[in-house]
Design an enzyme around this catalytic site. Structure first.
Site, PDB file in Angstrom:
ATOM      1  CE  LYS A  12       7.335   7.132 -61.694  1.00 21.29           C
ATOM      2  NZ  LYS A  12       6.945   5.858 -61.074  1.00 21.29           N
ATOM      3  CD  GLN A  49       7.960   2.427 -61.863  1.00 25.02           C
ATOM      4  OE1 GLN A  49       8.373   3.535 -61.546  1.00 25.02           O
ATOM      5  NE2 GLN A  49       6.718   2.231 -62.274  1.00 25.02           N
ATOM      6  CG  ASP A  76       4.906   5.407 -55.221  1.00 22.63           C
ATOM      7  OD1 ASP A  76       4.550   6.330 -55.986  1.00 22.63           O
ATOM      8  OD2 ASP A  76       5.526   4.401 -55.601  1.00 22.63           O
TER       9      ASP A  76
END
Ligand code: NAD
Length: 307
Positions: free
Chosen positions: A59, A103, A126
């Site tokens: 990422k 994460q 997200d």
């Protein structure tokens, strides 16, 4: 002589389509830089999960690639929930941070839901915060989970207008199955969701023009689950260990399914690259939402360099 070899499905090239999305993001980042606006993504990794380390590295690399500033925060496996929440509060308050990604999975000692809901919804790249989930269901412009957004882009590239098609989503998780079903519904599909308690999942699946598999079971879905000509999106990522070493496979038995399907995503190289591309697209959307909110006076920030 008439050939009896069945036509094989075309591959849906997630690498190529994600490259287009990344180009769009790069272009927008450049345009923003001309206005002295520099979007930034904060990525928080807690603990030592090796797969998470790989995901975070990818990422960050992609963010750098398109010119998005990334800030990496690492906390040890032993970090307390209070420490994680404290860091999120700091990032929420920092006007130079536009997106916050934690994460997952988090170490077992930390309440994942508490952490997700501590993120300011306008920075929740997200799209997991309940405010964004609610907005998605109501069709309001919000930050939408990256993997389903990436799958939608693949489907639009392959099918064009999805109106009236019957889509079956296999799996009902909060991060893939449910938002995927919602996005398909908004694209005017008739949607069925198949899950672990469904009776005769293959028969339900055989009715589908579009199949999205997000289960986490290697090669669960084969040709016998598919209607001829179906478009198949395989979200699954499963690590298989054999005498030849480790390899990644999807939830769909690719070799079998492609004898019946019209188009199919390979694993790897299908959905995976789309997820990262949409994370970066979401960072730009978050940055735009924050600028709009500031103009509306909903946020009172005054740092000189803001995304
Ligand atoms: P999850 O474990 O949260 O959910 C799995 C779902 O599958 C559940 O809703 C369950 O009801 C359903 N299910 C289980 N067994 C079933 C069966 N036999 N028949 C029908 N349904 C069944 O998983 P998740 O987080 O949604 O992830 C699913 C897969 O997608 C995993 O392999 C994960 O690694 C992968 N994934 C990939 C990406 C990507 O970027 N490509 C992103 C997220 C998840």
């Amino acid at each position: 002589m008439i050939s009896t070899t069945p036509a094989l499905a075309r591959d849906i090239d997630g690498k190529a389509i994600s490259a287009q999305v990344l180009d769009e993001v790069r272009e927008e980042v450049l345009a923003l830089a001309n206005q002295q606006i520099y979007p930034a993504l904060a990525v928080l990794l807690v603990g030592d999960d090796p797969a998470s380390h790989v995901y975070v590295r990818n990422k960050l690399l992609r963010a750098k690639d398109v010119g998005i500033r990334s800030l990496e925060y690492r906390l040890p496996e032993t970090a307390s929930q209070a420490q994680v929440l404290e860091l999120i509060a700091q990032l929420n308050a920092d006007p130079a941070v536009n997106g916050i990604l934690v994460q997952l999975p988090l170490p077992a000692s930390i309440d994942e839901q508490a952490v997700i809901h501590a993120i300011d919804p306008i920075k929740d790249v997200d799209g997991f915060h309940r405010e964004n989930v609610g907005g998605l269901v109501q069709g309001i412009e919000v930050l939408t989970p990256c993997t389903p957004s990436g799958c939608m882009r693949l489907l639009l590239e392959i099918c064009g207008d999805l109106s009236g098609l019957h889509a079956v989503v296999i799996g009902r998780s909060n991060i893939v199955g449910k938002p995927m079903a919602t996005l398909l519904l908004q694209a005017n599909c008739s949607v069925s969701v198949v899950h672990s308690r469904s009776v005769d999942a293959p028969a339900l699946c055989r009715l589908a023009d579009i199949v999205v598999a997000a289960v986490g079971r290697p090669a669960l879905i084969d040709a016998s689950w598919l209607k001829p000509g179906a478009v198949v999106i395989d979200v699954g990522i499963n690590r298989i260990t054999s005498e030849f070493g480790d390899r990644l496979v999807g939830d769909v038995d690719y070799a079998s399914a492609r004898t019946v399907a019209r188009a199919i995503t390979p694993v790897p190289g299908g959905v995976g690259p789309m997820t990262i591309a949409y994370l970066l697209k979401n960072t730009l959307i978050a940055s735009q939402l924050q600028r709009t909110a500031r103009l509306d006076g909903a946020l009172s920030v005054s740092a000189p360099v803001l995304g």
